[in-house]
Write an enzyme that holds these catalytic residues in place. Structure first.
Site, short mmCIF file in Angstrom:
data_model
loop_
_atom_site.label_atom_id
_atom_site.label_comp_id
_atom_site.label_asym_id
_atom_site.label_seq_id
_atom_site.Cartn_x
_atom_site.Cartn_y
_atom_site.Cartn_z
N SER A 134 0.85 -1.17 -0.07
CA SER A 134 0.07 -0.22 0.03
C SER A 134 0.99 1.30 -0.06
O SER A 134 1.96 1.19 0.49
CB SER A 134 -1.03 -0.04 1.28
OG SER A 134 -1.70 1.15 1.34
N TYR A 147 -2.65 -0.33 9.55
CA TYR A 147 -2.69 -0.68 8.27
C TYR A 147 -1.14 -0.49 7.80
O TYR A 147 -0.73 -1.26 7.00
CB TYR A 147 -3.91 -0.02 7.56
CG TYR A 147 -3.95 -0.38 6.01
CD1 TYR A 147 -4.35 -1.92 5.87
CD2 TYR A 147 -3.38 0.13 5.28
CE1 TYR A 147 -4.46 -2.19 4.52
CE2 TYR A 147 -3.50 -0.23 3.71
CZ TYR A 147 -4.07 -1.53 3.51
OH TYR A 147 -4.27 -1.96 2.18
N LYS A 151 1.79 -2.85 6.40
CA LYS A 151 2.37 -3.02 4.91
C LYS A 151 3.56 -2.54 4.99
O LYS A 151 4.52 -3.05 3.83
CB LYS A 151 1.41 -2.02 4.19
CG LYS A 151 0.01 -2.20 3.99
CD LYS A 151 -0.07 -3.67 3.23
CE LYS A 151 -1.55 -3.89 2.71
NZ LYS A 151 -1.81 -5.29 2.11
#
Length: 242
Positions: A134, A147, A151
């Site tokens: 991401s 998140y 990543k």
């Protein structure tokens, strides 16, 4: 085009938007695709559409991952399954959510890589892995403590795996997409106060489509990318170039 003929490629998260688009692209180019979801029922629709073979396993279970992968004649992997978690600050984050995000996005991808590469090495024909990371690992995004951390860990898994697996002719790369505006992401990114300022800072001024991401994934799997390994490729409309 049939440049993936004779090559079996496992795609996790195949029931999702990017995963499903990747399955379609690979099937059109002749790959033998194994479409993975939490259950076989979850991927039944994409398998019926493309001729992919279904498999189900929980990314939190090493035993299920091992059982699903061992003995398969694999050439490639796309680690596309992911969990978004929550939008939270470091001081407000729910650590149980953080743990779940890390379990799926980083630990799960590592476990798939662990068992898939054993089979790829056994088969002895080299291969390629693409991890779907991401833009949140490349730049700091408000509210993305869990998140983005997961990543960033996945990008490191990519680099170390590329270093370790090169001698076996196995390439490992990541793609780092911006937001694909699905109903799942629209609840946050679709808010005018979020969407407007974000897109204004992006040189291309638009969200990505699923095909925008699937195309580069397939390129990195292909022989056209035969000298590319260990990279994290932004697919973010130039956002991380600011």
């Amino acid at each position: 085009m049939g440049d993936f003929e004779g090559r079996t490629i496992l795609v996790t998260g195949a029931a999702g938007g990017i995963g499903g688009a990747t399955v379609r692209h690979l099937a059109r180019r002749g790959a033998d695709v194994i479409a993975a979801g939490r259950t076989e029922e979850q991927v039944a629709e994409i398998c019926a559409e493309t001729g992919a073979r279904p498999v189900g396993f929980d990314l939190g279970s090493e035993d299920e991952i091992r059982a699903a992968i061992e003995g398969r004649e694999l050439w490639g992997v796309v680690n596309c399954a992911g969990f978004g978690g929550e939008i939270a600050t470091p001081q407000d984050t729910d650590i149980s959510v953080f743990d779940r995000v890390m379990t799926v996005n980083a630990r799960g991808a590592l476990l798939v890589t662990k068992y898939a590469t054993r089979e790829m090495i056994r088969v002895g024909k080299g291969g390629a892995i693409v991890n779907v990371s991401s833009q949140a690992s490349l730049v700091a995004l408000t509210g993305h403590i869990s998140y983005g951390s997961s990543k960033a860990a996945l990008d490191n898994i990519t680099r170390v795996s590329a270093l370790e697996l090169g001698e076996h002719g196995i390439r490992v790369n990541s793609v780092n997409p911006t937001v694909v505006m699905t109903p799942m992401s629209a609840w946050y990114w679709g808010r005018p106060e979020i969407e407007g300022p974000f897109l204004e800072q992006m040189p291309l001024h638009r969200w990505a489509t699923e095909d925008d991401i699937a195309g580069p994934i397939v390129f990195l799997l292909s022989d056209e990318a035969a000298m590319i390994t260990g990279v994290s490729l932004p697919i973010d409309g130039g956002y991380s170039a600011r």
